[in-house]
Design a protein around this motif. Sequence first.
Motif, short mmCIF file in Angstrom:
data_model
loop_
_atom_site.label_atom_id
_atom_site.label_comp_id
_atom_site.label_asym_id
_atom_site.label_seq_id
_atom_site.Cartn_x
_atom_site.Cartn_y
_atom_site.Cartn_z
N LEU A 85 0.83 -1.20 0.00
CA LEU A 85 0.00 0.00 0.00
C LEU A 85 0.87 1.26 0.00
CD1 LEU A 85 -2.77 1.29 0.07
CD2 LEU A 85 -2.79 1.00 2.56
N ARG A 86 1.91 1.27 0.80
CA ARG A 86 2.82 2.42 0.82
C ARG A 86 3.45 2.63 -0.55
NH1 ARG A 86 4.28 0.33 6.14
NH2 ARG A 86 3.58 1.81 7.75
N LYS A 87 3.80 1.55 -1.20
CA LYS A 87 4.38 1.63 -2.55
C LYS A 87 3.37 2.22 -3.53
CE LYS A 87 6.88 -1.13 -5.97
NZ LYS A 87 7.38 -2.49 -6.33
N ARG A 88 2.12 1.82 -3.40
CA ARG A 88 1.06 2.34 -4.29
C ARG A 88 0.85 3.83 -4.04
NH1 ARG A 88 -1.30 3.55 -8.22
NH2 ARG A 88 -3.35 2.87 -8.90
N LEU A 89 0.89 4.26 -2.79
CA LEU A 89 0.67 5.66 -2.46
C LEU A 89 1.75 6.57 -3.05
CD1 LEU A 89 -0.47 5.44 1.28
CD2 LEU A 89 -1.88 5.98 -0.72
N ALA A 90 2.90 6.00 -3.31
CA ALA A 90 4.01 6.80 -3.84
C ALA A 90 3.80 7.17 -5.31
CB ALA A 90 5.32 6.04 -3.68
N SER A 91 2.78 6.58 -5.95
CA SER A 91 2.63 6.79 -7.39
C SER A 91 1.26 7.29 -7.82
CB SER A 91 2.93 5.48 -8.14
OG SER A 91 1.97 4.48 -7.81
N VAL A 92 0.41 7.71 -6.87
CA VAL A 92 -0.94 8.14 -7.25
C VAL A 92 -1.10 9.65 -7.11
CG1 VAL A 92 -1.99 5.94 -6.62
CG2 VAL A 92 -1.91 7.78 -4.94
N SER A 93 -2.04 10.20 -7.87
CA SER A 93 -2.42 11.61 -7.75
C SER A 93 -3.62 11.72 -6.82
CB SER A 93 -2.79 12.17 -9.13
OG SER A 93 -3.99 11.56 -9.59
N ALA A 94 -4.00 12.95 -6.49
CA ALA A 94 -5.16 13.16 -5.62
C ALA A 94 -6.43 12.62 -6.25
CB ALA A 94 -5.32 14.65 -5.32
N GLU A 95 -6.59 12.81 -7.57
CA GLU A 95 -7.79 12.32 -8.26
C GLU A 95 -7.82 10.79 -8.25
OE1 GLU A 95 -5.74 14.57 -9.46
OE2 GLU A 95 -6.91 16.38 -9.90
N GLU A 96 -6.68 10.17 -8.46
CA GLU A 96 -6.61 8.70 -8.45
C GLU A 96 -6.87 8.17 -7.04
OE1 GLU A 96 -3.44 7.74 -12.01
OE2 GLU A 96 -2.69 8.55 -10.13
N PHE A 97 -6.33 8.86 -6.05
CA PHE A 97 -6.54 8.45 -4.66
C PHE A 97 -8.02 8.48 -4.32
CE2 PHE A 97 -6.92 8.89 -0.13
CZ PHE A 97 -5.90 8.10 0.39
N GLN A 98 -8.69 9.55 -4.71
CA GLN A 98 -10.13 9.67 -4.45
C GLN A 98 -10.90 8.51 -5.06
OE1 GLN A 98 -12.20 12.54 -6.73
NE2 GLN A 98 -13.88 12.80 -5.27
N GLY A 213 -10.16 19.97 -1.02
CA GLY A 213 -9.91 18.57 -0.67
C GLY A 213 -8.80 17.97 -1.52
N ARG A 214 -8.84 18.26 -2.83
CA ARG A 214 -7.82 17.75 -3.73
C ARG A 214 -6.43 18.30 -3.37
NH1 ARG A 214 -10.18 18.99 -7.96
NH2 ARG A 214 -9.19 20.99 -8.41
N ALA A 215 -6.37 19.60 -3.04
CA ALA A 215 -5.10 20.22 -2.69
C ALA A 215 -4.52 19.61 -1.42
CB ALA A 215 -5.30 21.72 -2.51
N LYS A 216 -5.38 19.29 -0.46
CA LYS A 216 -4.90 18.69 0.79
C LYS A 216 -4.37 17.28 0.54
CE LYS A 216 -4.99 20.06 4.42
NZ LYS A 216 -3.94 20.71 5.24
N ILE A 217 -5.05 16.50 -0.29
CA ILE A 217 -4.56 15.15 -0.60
C ILE A 217 -3.21 15.23 -1.32
CG2 ILE A 217 -4.96 13.07 -1.98
CD1 ILE A 217 -6.57 13.13 0.57
N GLU A 218 -3.08 16.16 -2.27
CA GLU A 218 -1.81 16.33 -2.96
C GLU A 218 -0.71 16.70 -1.96
OE1 GLU A 218 -1.00 15.52 -5.83
OE2 GLU A 218 -2.62 15.81 -7.27
N GLU A 219 -1.04 17.58 -1.03
CA GLU A 219 -0.08 17.99 0.01
C GLU A 219 0.37 16.78 0.85
OE1 GLU A 219 -0.54 20.20 4.28
OE2 GLU A 219 -1.51 21.19 2.58
N LEU A 220 -0.58 15.96 1.25
CA LEU A 220 -0.27 14.79 2.08
C LEU A 220 0.53 13.75 1.29
CD1 LEU A 220 -3.70 14.39 3.92
CD2 LEU A 220 -1.57 15.27 4.88
N LEU A 221 0.19 13.58 0.02
CA LEU A 221 0.94 12.63 -0.82
C LEU A 221 2.38 13.08 -1.01
CD1 LEU A 221 -1.75 11.85 -3.55
CD2 LEU A 221 -0.81 10.20 -1.94
N HIS A 222 2.58 14.36 -1.23
CA HIS A 222 3.93 14.89 -1.46
C HIS A 222 4.77 14.91 -0.19
CE1 HIS A 222 2.28 17.14 -5.22
NE2 HIS A 222 2.67 15.91 -5.51
N ALA A 223 4.07 14.90 0.97
CA ALA A 223 4.79 14.94 2.26
C ALA A 223 5.32 13.57 2.65
CB ALA A 223 3.87 15.48 3.35
N ARG A 224 4.92 12.53 1.93
CA ARG A 224 5.33 11.18 2.30
C ARG A 224 6.80 10.93 1.94
NH1 ARG A 224 2.32 7.43 3.82
NH2 ARG A 224 3.56 5.83 2.79
#
Length: 224
Positions: A85-98, A213-224
Amino acid sequence: MTTREAAECLKVTTEAVRKMLKNARLEQAGVAGRTILIDAGSVHRVKRDGKRSGRLWTEQTAWAALFLLSGQKVTWLSSSELWRLRKRLASVSAEEFQQLARNRATSRRFRGSDSAKQMLSKAMAVTGTGLLADPRIASSFNLASGAGAFEGYAKAGFIDKNAKKLGLREDPTGDIVIRELNFVLPLNDGHVPTAAIAVDLQDSHSTRERSAGRAKIEELLHAR
């Protein structure tokens, strides 16, 4: 678009389109007589995301992803499942995550009184637009605070038990969103993780809230 046109565009049945309206995956734009009109942008977004996101996560995996993205501990997946799951999170966008997290709950929209909203806020884990009355939370999403809408999570069966006595009327354009969970472990303490609040905002009828919401998900994804 009409329901039929949306179904043809997405290559699904009209019943599937109505279900997507109920769970806020598609946005209702209005009504012409007895015909429901669907926002064309939301139809094209579903068509695009459906092609590129891959298989949707299960409810347990979706909540694990939401917890990981929020920096919270996950106890219900194995170490190998968490690694994937961590590996998958490293390659998704906010829209894909949603899109991947769609199975986190089953959602329905209603209209109801202010007193009904107050009762719901005491019985459910408040999320999304329901938390924007809190200036601190609204500010964290770069949104203005304001009361009015309600959104929350409850255990499966909550709607059948409570909708009638609370006077809730099902309405795809309503400002009460109830999200029912079969897997309730993540929300036992009544608090919704930041990533879940953000993904729920991405389902809002408001363009500004969806963008926040999308901007926050992008922020959280980039912070990983």
